[in-house]
Design a protein around this motif. Structure first.
Motif, PDB file in Angstrom:
ATOM      1  N   PHE B  56      38.196  51.945  44.498  1.00 15.47           N
ATOM      2  CA  PHE B  56      36.943  51.794  43.758  1.00 15.47           C
ATOM      3  C   PHE B  56      37.168  51.271  42.337  1.00 15.47           C
ATOM      4  N   LEU B  57      38.217  51.770  41.667  1.00 14.75           N
ATOM      5  CA  LEU B  57      38.384  51.396  40.262  1.00 14.75           C
ATOM      6  C   LEU B  57      38.820  49.941  40.099  1.00 14.75           C
ATOM      7  N   ALA B  58      39.402  49.356  41.154  1.00 18.30           N
ATOM      8  CA  ALA B  58      39.857  47.976  41.027  1.00 18.30           C
ATOM      9  C   ALA B  58      38.769  46.971  41.412  1.00 18.30           C
ATOM     10  N   LEU B  59      37.590  47.444  41.833  1.00 17.11           N
ATOM     11  CA  LEU B  59      36.565  46.543  42.375  1.00 17.11           C
ATOM     12  C   LEU B  59      36.201  45.396  41.429  1.00 17.11           C
ATOM     13  N   ALA B  60      35.911  45.744  40.189  1.00 17.91           N
ATOM     14  CA  ALA B  60      35.423  44.721  39.250  1.00 17.91           C
ATOM     15  C   ALA B  60      36.518  43.705  38.917  1.00 17.91           C
ATOM     16  N   HIS B  61      37.714  44.224  38.651  1.00 17.92           N
ATOM     17  CA  HIS B  61      38.851  43.356  38.320  1.00 17.92           C
ATOM     18  C   HIS B  61      39.123  42.379  39.477  1.00 17.92           C
ATOM     19  N   THR B  62      39.077  42.892  40.707  1.00 15.35           N
ATOM     20  CA  THR B  62      39.317  42.040  41.877  1.00 15.35           C
ATOM     21  C   THR B  62      38.228  40.973  41.994  1.00 15.35           C
ATOM     22  N   LEU B  63      36.995  41.351  41.669  1.00 10.91           N
ATOM     23  CA  LEU B  63      35.898  40.373  41.691  1.00 10.91           C
ATOM     24  C   LEU B  63      36.158  39.270  40.667  1.00 10.91           C
ATOM     25  N   LYS B  64      36.514  39.680  39.445  1.00 10.40           N
ATOM     26  CA  LYS B  64      36.723  38.707  38.374  1.00 10.40           C
ATOM     27  C   LYS B  64      37.881  37.773  38.699  1.00 10.40           C
ATOM     28  N   ARG B  65      38.865  38.273  39.446  1.00  9.32           N
ATOM     29  CA  ARG B  65      39.983  37.413  39.830  1.00  9.32           C
ATOM     30  C   ARG B  65      39.641  36.562  41.053  1.00  9.32           C
ATOM     31  N   GLY B  66      38.413  36.706  41.560  1.00  9.42           N
ATOM     32  CA  GLY B  66      37.996  35.892  42.702  1.00  9.42           C
ATOM     33  C   GLY B  66      38.659  36.292  44.002  1.00  9.42           C
ATOM     34  N   GLU B  67      39.109  37.538  44.111  1.00 10.10           N
ATOM     35  CA  GLU B  67      39.829  37.931  45.312  1.00 10.10           C
ATOM     36  C   GLU B  67      38.984  38.726  46.309  1.00 10.10           C
ATOM     37  N   HIS B  68      37.734  39.019  45.958  1.00  9.37           N
ATOM     38  CA  HIS B  68      36.817  39.542  46.985  1.00  9.37           C
ATOM     39  C   HIS B  68      36.347  38.337  47.786  1.00  9.37           C
ATOM     40  N   ILE B  69      36.390  38.463  49.121  1.00  6.45           N
ATOM     41  CA  ILE B  69      36.138  37.252  49.892  1.00  6.45           C
ATOM     42  C   ILE B  69      34.658  37.100  50.246  1.00  6.45           C
ATOM     43  N   ARG B  70      34.260  35.874  50.464  1.00  9.67           N
ATOM     44  CA  ARG B  70      32.888  35.506  50.813  1.00  9.67           C
ATOM     45  C   ARG B  70      32.943  34.220  51.614  1.00  9.67           C
ATOM     46  N   VAL B  71      31.829  33.884  52.248  1.00  7.49           N
ATOM     47  CA  VAL B  71      31.780  32.642  53.017  1.00  7.49           C
ATOM     48  C   VAL B  71      31.080  31.595  52.162  1.00  7.49           C
ATOM     49  N   THR B  72      31.837  30.591  51.703  1.00  6.14           N
ATOM     50  CA  THR B  72      31.254  29.606  50.793  1.00  6.14           C
ATOM     51  C   THR B  72      31.122  28.246  51.452  1.00  6.14           C
TER      52      THR B  72
END
Ligand code: NA
Ligand code: NA
Lengths: 302, 169, 434
Positions: B56-72
């Protein structure tokens, strides 16, 4: 038509779950389909530790819990898992009668009501080597799943090991766990006989499962539905206790049929050691449970 | 403001990494205690809490690094103006969902406190304490999404600087 | 509203939200939220928080972040390069050459780890960059990895088997044993596919390194020692009863740290990078798992999978029809739910039907594991696809496409165990006859 969900944690084939399925169908019949209860067995909705809270918070209208699981919160939930306080069905019924008013009061404070409670078959000890006395348990890795079973292991000189139900089979096979305390029926379900040789039928205690109802949801029913639910609950309680006795005989026979040696009655020295541990635990429990606990035990012994 | 926010994301992630190390320590403790015959109650539960805190605590940092995945796939197939509208729409939905997640995570921790909910395991931990990691992590995630949304609206959102594992590291 | 309409609406909203580029974990939460608010009598928010917490803090999952960390350490130190140096001379001669490291690596690691995401992340961390560097075609590298890493579920230990064993009251030890031969079969199918493919496309396979004599090969194999040592110590710690299958991951991390320090390839910077890398990769998976857990809960309330299973059970089919119908059912369900949720949500309804059709529950368990493996690589919801997207940065549809041949090979495996049930039942029978 009102639709309710009942969250339960044990597999659908367990006798408690079958009893609840029967309850749901009784209610359905008695209310002419006006109250439909869906039983979600096998932790489909919520896991065992979450169910009480889910009922309390209204995420489900009904739920089944192992009362003793919640003794961290309030010691009186766990009075039925004190070794040798009540170690046969008669005594367990008496203990339940003594516990019930306290339970109902506590649950009412938390916005729930107790529909019924049914005991598991009595607990015995499964091991790889036969036990003559507690001395044989010295340093043995003993599976614990609750503070009470951990304390019992310590008092007997065994090494408490926390292993979750999912890993039990493998832990027994590889020797991470060498002894476990369990009811005969859970012993059959978890196939103890594959890895353990001896089942000491100590009949140490009979923990209970309770079915809880969210008070707000109950109050929202009209009174005929309420009556039908309570009636079906009372029937389920009677049916469940009778079923538990039957399951106990069956499952000990099954353990034997699969090649386990049933040690019954267990050696007197072992029983004496266990009883002593039980007395210590009762004393510690009374210290924690305060005046309420004292009143409960007095009511039971009366 | 920018520095404060980045500090928040990275600080939480550092905490998450620390919890990962503690998770390793906790599992080792459960192994060692069994071998050396001493009893530490509740190692399994603590390990679970530590793992949750790591995630949970790494969620935002991972988002900012673009490592949460999505379909683009669809997004990238669109012409420039449409692409931006879609990006705003996706960010808006994600922000809404992250806010809901944060709201109910906080409510969970708060209710655990009110109900005096306590772990049923050998650890007997008051559950509002471990629940705090989820509340905190999800709130920071919601802030990060809001941050992204505002940056996108203002046209200042830099493309996430993710390092593709295959090529650059 | 009818089940059909609900299903249609939920699938439509899934594709809409996912397609518009919303992050996957949040998409799943969103669909779950819509489903629960519209089609169940319970409010979604509180139930969501309880469920997400329960899944995120579950002890049996702790192996996942730790194995991911182990993979990050191996990838950032000399250990993974060494493994390739040692393995290369031996697989050079096979058509497809080093592509087989994916299959071999996953098969071996599957014996250590019970999850396919962990297998995918750990082996992928080592093979993806090495194979890319050597010029192997990316679609084959990623595709075979996606398929082979699902072996984590079929080769014991396996989380899916434990869940099935508990739900269906089948011996978990027997299930574990029963998975061994089908696991080897599936691995051989993957390897066979690699060979066939490379015979047809010889120009796409990079040339072999220079030829070595047997003694040279043997001497190159010395660089395998560290990794072999690591795998043996993890496996050994499980089978000597030192640790449980979950705790074994911690042994793996410590082992990787010790080995890389001894080799001198570990320093503070590498340690920090590996730790942060693992934290982020795990965090990415954790967000998706949180969404998946909530979606499972929502499905449990709405009862869609249960109703479908009930419907199939009510058709009164014979054994072959039932198995075909269930395979189709699970493949479709597997596109939208993760494997364990599928088992949990349907077993209670299906088990009586399966047993009354005279299907051996051990055999059925392996069948289930195979279809759950397929679910890992079918879009839109497939965990191995997500892990691979996180590691390669490629788009989901592309990864799903390159994994398609592996999906078809798994279908072949299902047909094979149906025609020759002995592949599943022979080993457990030997064990119980003993
Ligand atoms: Na495995
Ligand atoms: Na899938």
């Amino acid at each position: 038509q009102t639709k309710w969900d009942l969250a339960a944690a044990y597999p659908a084939t367990n006798f408690h779950s079958e009893n609840m399925a029967q309850l749901a169908s009784d209610v359905d019949k008695a209310t002419g389909g006006k109250l439909k209860i869906t039983v979600h067995a096998n932790a489909t909705l919520f896991k065992a530790p979450e169910i009480k809270r889910a009922v309390q918070g209204g995420q489900v209208q009904m739920g089944e819990i192992l009362l003793a699981n919640f003794q961290n919160e309030w010691p009186l939930f766990g009075v039925d898992s004190l070794p040798f306080l009540a170690s046969d069905y008669e005594a367990a019924k008496k203990l339940h009668a003594a516990q019930k008013p306290f339970l109902e009061k506590k649950l009412a404070e938390q916005g729930m009501l107790l529909l019924y409670a049914v005991a598991w078959p009595p607990q015995g000890i499964g091991t790889k080597k036969p036990l003559a006395s507690a001395a044989d348990l010295k340093g043995i890795k003993w599976r614990t799943y609750s503070p009470a079973t951990a304390r019992l292991a310590q008092l007997l000189g065994a090494q408490p090991v926390t292993v979750q139900a999912a890993e039990l089979s493998q832990a027994l096979a590889t020797g991470v766990v060498e002894a476990t305390v369990t009811s005969g029926s859970t012993g059959v379900d978890s196939k103890l006989y594959e890895h353990l040789k001896y089942y000491h039928d100590t009949q140490a205690w009979l923990p209970k499962n309770a079915v809880l109802v969210n008070k707000q949801a109950f109050d929202a029913l009209d009174s005929t539905l309420q009556q039908a639910l309570l009636k079906a609950g009372a029937d389920a309680q009677a049916r469940g206790w009778a079923g538990s006795i039957e399951v106990n005989t069956d499952s000990v026979a099954k353990l034997k049929a699969h090649g386990m040696e049933i040690v019954a009655p267990p050696p007197a020295a072992l029983m004496a050691d266990l009883t002593r541990a039980g007395q210590t635990m009762l004393k510690e429990w009374l210290d924690k449970a305060g005046p309420e606990g004292k009143a409960l035990i007095e009511a039971y012994r009366r | 403001m920018r520095r404060l926010l980045n500090g928040l994301y990275d600080g939480a992630a550092a905490l998450a990494a620390l919890f990962m190390v503690c998770l390793l320590g906790m599992v080792l403790l459960s192994i060692i205690s069994r071998q050396l015959q001493f009893h530490v109650p509740g190692t399994d539960a603590y390990a679970g809490y530590l793992m949750a805190a790591t995630g949970f605590l790494a969620l935002a940092h991972t988002l900012k690094r673009g490592e949460h995945i999505r379909v683009t796939l669809l997004l990238h197939a669109l012409p420039g103006r449409m692409q931006r509208a879609f990006e705003l729409w996706a960010l808006a939905i994600a922000t809404l969902l992250a806010l809901l997640f944060a709201l109910y995570s906080c409510k969970l921790a708060w209710q655990s406190h009110v109900f005096a909910d306590i772990s049923t395991g050998n650890d007997a931990t008051p559950l509002w304490i471990p629940h705090m990691s989820m509340a905190l992590g999800s709130v920071i995630l919601a802030i990060a999404f809001l941050d992204e949304l505002v940056l996108e609206v203002m046209g200042k959102r830099a493309p996430a600087h993710r390092d593709a594992a295959l090529h650059s590291e | 509203m009818s089940d059909l309409a609900i299903t249609g609406l939920l699938i439509l909203s899934l594709f809409l939200i996912l397609g518009s580029g919303v992050w996957i974990g949040l998409t799943l939460s969103g669909v779950a939220w819509i489903g629960m608010q519209l089609f169940s009598s319970r409010p979604a928010g509180d139930a969501m928080a309880v469920t997400i917490w329960g899944s995120a803090s579950s002890w049996t999952l702790t192996a996942l972040p730790l194995f991911i960390w182990m993979g990050e350490i191996l990838f950032r130190t000399r250990l993974s390069q060494d493994m390739f140096k040692g393995l290369a001379p031996w697989v050079q001669a096979l058509p497809g050459r080093l592509l087989h490291t994916n299959v071999v690596g996953c098969t071996i690691f599957a014996a250590v780890s019970g999850s396919s995401a962990a297998t995918c992340a750990t082996i992928g961390k080592m093979t993806l960059p090495e194979l890319a560097r050597r010029g192997y075609p990316e679609h084959m590298v990623v595709g075979t990895l996606a398929g082979a890493s699902t072996l984590g579920l079929l080769i014991p230990p396996s989380i899916t088997m434990i869940v099935y064993g508990v739900a269906a009251e089948v011996s978990i030890s027997q299930l574990f044993i029963a998975g061994v031969l089908p696991g080897i079969l599936l691995a051989s199918l993957f390897s066979g596919y690699i060979m066939l493919w490379s015979l047809r496309h010889p120009q796409q396979v990079p040339a072999a390194d220079m030829r070595m004599s047997f003694m040279q090969k043997l001497s190159a194999s010395r660089s395998l020692i560290p990794v072999v040592l690591l795998i043996t110590s993890v496996l050994g710690s499980i089978y000597t009863g030192l640790v449980t299958a979950t705790e074994a991951a911690a042994v793996g991390v410590v082992g990787a740290l010790v080995l890389s320090s001894v080799q001198g390839s570990m320093n503070w910077g590498t340690f920090k990078q590996s730790l942060m890398g693992a934290t982020r990769l795990y965090c990415m998976i954790a967000l998706i798992m949180a969404g998946a857990a909530f979606l499972t809960l929502s499905m449990g309330y709405i009862g869609l999978p249960r109703h479908l299973a009930q419907w199939i059970a009510s058709l009164g089919m014979n054994q072959a029809q039932l198995i075909a119908a269930l395979a189709l059912f699970f493949i479709v369900l597997g596109c939208f739910l993760d494997g364990i949720s599928m088992v949990v949500l349907t077993m209670g309804v299906l088990m009586p039907t399966v047993q009354s059709a005279g299907i051996d529950p051990i055999w059925f368990g392996i069948f289930i594991v195979l279809v759950v493996e397929m679910a890992q690589i079918t879009p839109p919801i497939g965990f191995n696809l997500f892990v691979l997207q996180g590691m390669t940065g490629r788009e989901l549809p592309w990864i799903a496409r390159v994994a398609l041949p592996m999906f078809l090979l798994m279908c072949v495996a299902v047909v094979l165990i149906y025609l020759f049930p002995g592949i599943v039942t022979w080993l457990p029978q030997q064990m119980s006859a003993r």
